[in-house]
Design a protein around this motif. Structure first.
Motif, short mmCIF file in Angstrom:
data_model
loop_
_atom_site.label_atom_id
_atom_site.label_comp_id
_atom_site.label_asym_id
_atom_site.label_seq_id
_atom_site.Cartn_x
_atom_site.Cartn_y
_atom_site.Cartn_z
N ALA A 25 0.62 -1.32 -0.19
CA ALA A 25 -0.08 -0.06 0.06
C ALA A 25 0.83 1.44 0.03
O ALA A 25 1.63 1.51 0.99
CB ALA A 25 -0.87 0.03 1.22
N GLY A 26 0.76 1.82 -0.94
CA GLY A 26 1.35 3.28 -0.93
C GLY A 26 1.23 4.00 -2.43
O GLY A 26 1.37 3.27 -3.54
N SER A 27 1.79 5.21 -2.50
CA SER A 27 1.90 6.04 -3.81
C SER A 27 3.29 5.64 -4.37
O SER A 27 4.19 5.38 -3.70
CB SER A 27 1.54 7.28 -3.65
N GLY A 28 3.31 6.22 -5.74
CA GLY A 28 4.60 5.93 -6.34
C GLY A 28 4.52 5.17 -7.63
O GLY A 28 3.40 4.46 -7.86
N ASP A 29 5.74 5.27 -8.26
CA ASP A 29 5.75 4.24 -9.43
C ASP A 29 5.94 2.81 -9.27
O ASP A 29 6.85 2.45 -9.01
CB ASP A 29 6.87 4.98 -10.44
N PHE A 30 4.72 2.11 -9.51
CA PHE A 30 4.78 0.76 -9.27
C PHE A 30 5.10 -0.21 -10.56
O PHE A 30 5.16 -1.40 -10.49
CB PHE A 30 3.40 0.10 -8.68
N SER A 31 5.25 0.56 -11.70
CA SER A 31 5.30 -0.06 -12.78
C SER A 31 6.68 -1.20 -13.01
O SER A 31 6.53 -2.19 -13.74
CB SER A 31 5.64 0.91 -14.07
N LYS A 32 7.73 -0.76 -12.37
CA LYS A 32 8.71 -1.68 -12.44
C LYS A 32 8.65 -2.88 -11.59
O LYS A 32 9.19 -4.01 -11.98
CB LYS A 32 10.03 -1.07 -11.40
N TYR A 33 7.71 -3.02 -10.68
CA TYR A 33 7.16 -4.35 -10.14
C TYR A 33 6.02 -5.07 -10.51
O TYR A 33 5.72 -5.95 -9.95
CB TYR A 33 7.12 -3.89 -8.54
N ASP A 34 5.30 -4.44 -11.35
CA ASP A 34 3.85 -4.79 -11.56
C ASP A 34 3.97 -6.38 -12.30
O ASP A 34 3.17 -7.22 -12.00
CB ASP A 34 3.20 -3.85 -12.80
N SER A 35 4.68 -6.50 -13.13
CA SER A 35 4.84 -7.89 -13.63
C SER A 35 5.25 -9.01 -12.70
O SER A 35 4.54 -10.11 -12.77
CB SER A 35 5.86 -8.05 -15.10
N MET A 36 6.34 -8.77 -11.85
CA MET A 36 6.53 -9.53 -10.50
C MET A 36 5.38 -10.00 -9.90
O MET A 36 5.15 -11.16 -9.47
CB MET A 36 7.53 -8.87 -9.98
N PHE A 37 4.68 -8.92 -9.36
CA PHE A 37 3.83 -8.88 -8.12
C PHE A 37 2.34 -9.59 -8.82
O PHE A 37 1.43 -10.23 -8.17
CB PHE A 37 3.30 -7.79 -7.68
N LYS A 38 2.14 -9.24 -10.22
CA LYS A 38 0.93 -9.91 -10.85
C LYS A 38 0.75 -11.47 -11.06
O LYS A 38 -0.15 -12.10 -10.71
CB LYS A 38 0.94 -9.77 -12.22
N GLU A 39 2.00 -12.23 -10.58
CA GLU A 39 2.39 -13.56 -10.66
C GLU A 39 1.86 -14.29 -9.58
O GLU A 39 2.14 -15.29 -9.20
CB GLU A 39 3.67 -14.10 -11.28
N LEU A 40 2.18 -13.25 -8.30
CA LEU A 40 2.00 -13.82 -6.90
C LEU A 40 0.68 -13.87 -6.62
O LEU A 40 -0.07 -13.07 -6.75
CB LEU A 40 2.75 -12.98 -6.01
N PRO A 41 0.22 -15.24 -5.59
CA PRO A 41 -0.97 -15.24 -5.27
C PRO A 41 -1.41 -14.62 -4.06
O PRO A 41 -0.42 -14.38 -3.26
CB PRO A 41 -1.28 -16.64 -5.05
N GLN A 42 -2.64 -14.24 -3.79
CA GLN A 42 -2.93 -13.62 -2.48
C GLN A 42 -2.27 -12.20 -2.29
O GLN A 42 -2.05 -12.18 -1.14
CB GLN A 42 -3.18 -14.55 -1.36
N VAL A 43 -2.10 -11.51 -3.24
CA VAL A 43 -1.42 -10.24 -3.03
C VAL A 43 -2.29 -8.99 -3.45
O VAL A 43 -3.01 -9.12 -4.58
CB VAL A 43 -0.22 -10.12 -4.00
N ASP A 44 -2.45 -8.14 -2.71
CA ASP A 44 -3.50 -6.91 -2.84
C ASP A 44 -2.51 -5.72 -2.78
O ASP A 44 -1.64 -5.39 -2.14
CB ASP A 44 -4.34 -6.86 -1.67
#
Length: 380
Positions: free
Chosen positions: A247-266
């Motif tokens: 949870a937080g503001s800022g540029d998340f684009s660098k991490y988007d592909s990595m975290f999309k693959e992870l289960p039970q992540v909000d």
């Protein structure tokens, strides 16, 4: 009341008068408004006459306006991202002269700037004060900070007569980097952030059987989100009773592909208002994770303390010192995803860990009341 025990601490022994202190904070959001308010209240509890100069758009403005223990609170227009240039020109060509006229008959014992702002150095020059004090949160610049910001923050720190640091390990760094002698560097621990706990909203719905790992705060490169992603990816292969919230503001684009693959992540990629903080820190079985690659200290740790949320942190900068020199919390080598995974796994495999940590944190909180920690400021 200068007759009570706390009030005596705020007396200026040179003339028997209350110490007059001007607190300045010119940003609008984040932990700064709460830190500045809590510190000001602590100084007022110790008998000081408190004046404040703040952004007109500060997020907790109503709290400042309703606080009866302050002598005066002045708001100035600092603009928005869209109007920053216009506001800056107005300040330098008009507003700063209004401030000088408004306070020309008053001399302060201290002006305390609680956080850097591009106008801070000029603001110092608008007032007469025996000491100009900077609270230095980051004596070492985080990775990714630009050259202009480095120069401006260094110049800002060097304009002060005295420096307050929030971890003792920063004292030799300030001494070496900025040329201050030890007698002008003062340690004050980061006080409580109890305001957040008082803003409880509706309790969130969650599966209390799960361990929820929480990353909270602005998305910055130095905060090591990719390390957290790698650690969680390994852990989730062996455990199904875990989840993660970022949870937080800022540029998340660098991490988007990595975290999309992870289960039970909000992922909540936006600015989190103060009134929403309870929604994240009151979730049962939550553990705060600070996977920072480098750090000075963290403004999230005091929030976690208020909620007694256990913490897993990299052993970077002053993080361990903030956590009572490692008396509570789990630590790992910065940048080591496997080491972080092992500490997260320990928390999952040892459910008693949460109860033990909560007890330690409750005891440590007693030492961080602002009327206690600000006594060190008054004695400068």
């Amino acid at each position: 009341d200068s007759t009570n025990n706390n009030g005596i601490l705020g007396l200026d022994k040179s003339n028997g008068m209350q110490k007059k202190i001007l607190i300045t904070f010119l940003f609008k959001e984040g932990a700064g408004p709460v830190f500045t308010l809590e510190m000001s209240r602590g100084l007022a509890q110790n008998g000081c006459e408190i004046h404040a100069l703040l952004s007109s758009k500060i997020s907790n403005r109503k709290d400042w306006e309703n606080e009866k223990s302050f002598k005066s609170v002045t708001f100035i227009e600092t603009g928005t991202r869209k109007t920053a240039i216009q506001a800056t020109l107005s300040f330098f060509f008009n507003e700063k002269y209004k401030l000088k006229r408004m306070f020309q008959k008053k001399t302060f014992d201290y002006i305390i700037s609680t956080f850097y702002h591009p106008w801070s150095t000029t603001v110092f020059k608008c007032f007469e004060a025996r000491k100009k004090i900077v609270i230095c949160h980051d004596p070492i610049h985080h990775s990714g900070v630009g050259l202009l910001e480095k120069w401006m923050t260094t110049h800002y720190i060097k304009t002060a007569s005295d420096i307050i640091v929030l971890t003792q390990s920063f004292i030799p760094i300030i001494e070496k980097r900025f040329g201050y002698s030890k007698e002008h560097i003062h340690y004050m621990p980061h006080g409580r952030m109890s305001t957040y706990k008082q803003q409880n909203t509706t309790a969130p719905q969650t599966d209390c059987k799960n361990i929820n790992f929480l990353f909270f705060g602005r998305i910055e490169e130095y905060k090591g989100l990719h390390i957290l992603g790698k650690a969680y990816k390994k852990l989730v292969q062996s455990y199904s009773n875990i989840s993660m919230t970022v949870a937080g503001s800022g540029d998340f684009s660098k991490y988007d592909s990595m975290f999309k693959e992870l289960p039970q992540v909000d992922i909540v990629n936006r600015y989190i208002e103060d009134k929403e903080i309870d929604n994240y820190f009151s979730i049962p079985n939550t553990i705060l994770v600070l996977p920072y690659l480098d750090a000075s200290q963290s403004g999230v740790i005091p929030v976690a303390l208020e909620y007694k949320i256990p913490i897993i942190a990299s052993d970077a900068g002053g993080l361990k010192e903030q956590m009572n020199n490692g008396d509570f919390g789990l630590f790992f080598q910065p940048g080591n995803a496997n080491a972080l995974m092992q500490q997260m796994e320990y928390a999952v495999k040892h459910p008693e860990f949460l109860a033990i940590e909560k007890k330690k944190m409750a005891e440590y909180l007693k030492t961080l009341n602002w009327d206690v920690v600000t006594r060190k400021v008054i004695q400068i």
